[in-house]
Design an enzyme around this catalytic site. Structure first.
Site, PDB file in Angstrom:
ATOM      1  N   VAL A   1     111.171  54.983  23.446  1.00  8.12           N
ATOM      2  CA  VAL A   1     110.443  56.242  23.311  1.00  8.12           C
ATOM      3  C   VAL A   1     110.980  57.167  24.393  1.00  8.12           C
ATOM      4  O   VAL A   1     111.320  56.702  25.495  1.00  8.12           O
ATOM      5  CB  VAL A   1     108.924  56.024  23.484  1.00  8.12           C
ATOM      6  CG1 VAL A   1     108.197  57.334  23.728  1.00  8.12           C
ATOM      7  CG2 VAL A   1     108.340  55.329  22.254  1.00  8.12           C
ATOM      8  N   CYS A   2     111.095  58.445  24.074  1.00  9.24           N
ATOM      9  CA  CYS A   2     111.442  59.458  25.080  1.00  9.24           C
ATOM     10  C   CYS A   2     112.796  59.105  25.736  1.00  9.24           C
ATOM     11  O   CYS A   2     113.706  58.658  25.047  1.00  9.24           O
ATOM     12  CB  CYS A   2     110.290  59.534  26.083  1.00  9.24           C
ATOM     13  SG  CYS A   2     110.239  61.018  27.097  1.00  9.24           S
ATOM     14  N   THR A   3     112.914  59.284  27.023  1.00 12.01           N
ATOM     15  CA  THR A   3     114.202  59.058  27.686  1.00 12.01           C
ATOM     16  C   THR A   3     114.522  57.580  27.891  1.00 12.01           C
ATOM     17  O   THR A   3     115.554  57.260  28.497  1.00 12.01           O
ATOM     18  CB  THR A   3     114.246  59.800  29.028  1.00 12.01           C
ATOM     19  OG1 THR A   3     113.075  59.473  29.781  1.00 12.01           O
ATOM     20  CG2 THR A   3     114.308  61.304  28.819  1.00 12.01           C
TER      21      THR A   3
ATOM     22  N   THR B   1     115.877  61.271  21.566  1.00 14.45           N
ATOM     23  CA  THR B   1     115.284  61.151  22.896  1.00 14.45           C
ATOM     24  C   THR B   1     114.441  62.416  23.123  1.00 14.45           C
ATOM     25  O   THR B   1     114.297  63.231  22.204  1.00 14.45           O
ATOM     26  CB  THR B   1     116.364  60.949  23.983  1.00 14.45           C
ATOM     27  OG1 THR B   1     115.736  60.646  25.241  1.00 14.45           O
ATOM     28  CG2 THR B   1     117.238  62.189  24.164  1.00 14.45           C
TER      29      THR B   1
END
Lengths: 240, 240
Positions: B115-117, B135
Site C-alpha cells: 500500500v502507498c510507498t 504507489t
C-alpha cells in the site's frame, strides 16, 4: 514583528483540540482513520485521553498499545469531544467517570462527536437526547433508547453533534470535522495527502446493498451483543 | 470424527497468512485499514513482522506502539507479503536484511503486495521489475527507477503483484486481497462489518480532481522527500 510569538507557538495555539476518548477494546480503525486525517491537517490537534494513563489495546490487536496522553483530570480544554466505538464501549458506558467527563466537557466543546458505536457512549451520557444521530448499522435501534432520532446517514450533523456510521465512516467524518473546524481547503488538502478517492471493488458496505444472506449472517452473529448492549444501556439510563 | 483436528485448529490451518512487514515511522492507516479488514474476515490471518521484535511506532504517533509478533528469522510460511508505506520506508529500503527477507519469501508467496510507498520497498528489493504497479500519487515517477511500469490505478494487480495508491487505498486493497485469497462473499462480509460505503464530502482525493493550488502545495512540500527517496533508491539499485 517585535517580540511576537514564534510561528510554531502561534500555530499551536490556533489549532483546534480534538479529545479522542479511548478505552480497552476500542475499534482500531474508528480511531486510526480520523487520527490519520487529523495528522494530515495543520489546523487540528488530536489528543488521546482515557480514564487512566495506562496503555490500552484495541480489540483483536493485543500487540498494539496506545498510551493516553492525558487522563480525565489532566486533559486541557477540548474544542471537540470524539468517542470511537468497538466492543469496549461496554467499559465506557458502564464507567461513571467516563460519562461524567463527557457531560462536563460537553458544556464547553464546540462539537460532540462519535464514530460507529461511540454514539451509544454519548447516548449513555445523556448527550443525544433530541438529536438526530447515526451509529453502526447493526445498532441503530439502540439510539432510540438514548432519546436520539436515528438517521440512516454516513455522517449526521445536528446542531453541534456529529455522529457517524460504522468503522470506515470515520474517514468521511474526519473530513467533515476538519472542514467544520477550519475550512474546506484544509480538509481537501488532508484528503489529497491520504489519497482518499475510495473505489471499493464490491458494493456491500450497507445492509440494503449487501446480499440478504450476508446481512442476515452478521445480524445473527451480532444478536447476543445487541441484547447485552441493550440491557447495559437500559440499566445505565434507568439510573438517571 | 475419530482423533480429528479440533475445529479451531482446522480453521487456523486453512487461514491464509498475511505477513505485514513493519518498520519505524510506518504510516498508521496504511497498516490499520487493511489490518481491520483482515480482522473482519475469518479466512485470513495477519501477522506483524519486523527485522527485530522491538516495539515500533508509526510516524506522528509516538504514543502508539506495535510489538511485532515475529522477526525475519522466526516468521512462519507467509502466503502473502505486505509492505505498508510512510516516511519510514527509508529505513526499510536501506536495510539489506529487509530486502533479503522480501526477496527470499517472495519465492513461495502467493501474492507480493503493498500500500502507498510500500511499493518502493518492493521495488528496492527488485520485486517489481517488469510489473505494472501503483504507489502514492506523489511518488509515482520513482516506480520507473525500480523497473516497474507505473499505472494510475487505486489497486493494480499484475500476475501475483498487488500494489495500491496512497494510504486510504489500503482499504480497497484489503477487499481485493481477501477476495483473491478466499472468495468474494468473504470480502463482502468484511465490507459490511466495517460498513465500507464511503461518501467523501469533497472530491479532492486525486491530484487531477483536487484544485491546482492544493496539489501544487503538496508537491512543493514533498519535493525534498522526493529527492531524498530518489537518491536512496539510486544508491541501493546501483549496488545490484
Amino acid at each position: 514583528m517585535d517580540g511576537g510569538c514564534p510561528f510554531n507557538l502561534i500555530m499551536m495555539t490556533q489549532r483546534k483540540s480534538i479529545g479522542i476518548v479511548i478505552f480497552p477494546e476500542f475499534q482500531l480503525l474508528d480511531v486510526a482513520g480520523p487520527l490519520e486525517l487529523f495528522g494530515a491537517s495543520d489546523g487540528v490537534q488530536p489528543l488521546l485521553i482515557a480514564a487512566r494513563r495506562d496503555p490500552v489495546s484495541p480489540v483483536l490487536w493485543q500487540h498494539h498499545t496506545i498510551t493516553p496522553e492525558f487522563d480525565f483530570t489532566s486533559a486541557p480544554h477540548l474544542d471537540v469531544l470524539f468517542v470511537p466505538g468497538g466492543p469496549g464501549i461496554r467499559h465506557a458506558i458502564a464507567c461513571s467517570e467516563t460519562r461524567a467527563f463527557l457531560r462536563e466537557r460537553s458544556q464547553k466543546a464546540t462539537y460532540i462527536t462519535s464514530v460507529c458505536t461511540g454514539a451509544l457512549v454519548l447516548g449513555a451520557a445523556g448527550l443525544l437526547v433530541g438529536y438526530r444521530a447515526a451509529t453502526h448499522w447493526l445498532y441503530m435501534p439502540l439510539l432510540e433508547m438514548c432519546g436520539a432520532i436515528p438517521v440512516d446517514g454516513r455522517v449526521v450533523k445536528d446542531r453541534n453533534r456529529i455522529t457517524s456510521g460504522g468503522v470506515t465512516a470515520g474517514i468521511d467524518f474526519g473530513l467533515h470535522l476538519i472542514a467544520a473546524l477550519t475550512n474546506q481547503r484544509e480538509a481537501e488538502k488532508a484528503q489529497l495527502r491520504l489519497q482518499y478517492a475510495p473505489a471499493p471493488p464490491f458494493q456491500s458496505g450497507e445492509p440494503h446493498k449487501a446480499s440478504d444472506t450476508v446481512a442476515l449472517e452478521l445480524r445473527n452473529e451480532a444478536s447476543q451483543r445487541f441484547r447485552e448492549r441493550e440491557q447495559l444501556l437500559a440499566n445505565i439510563l434507568a439510573e438517571r
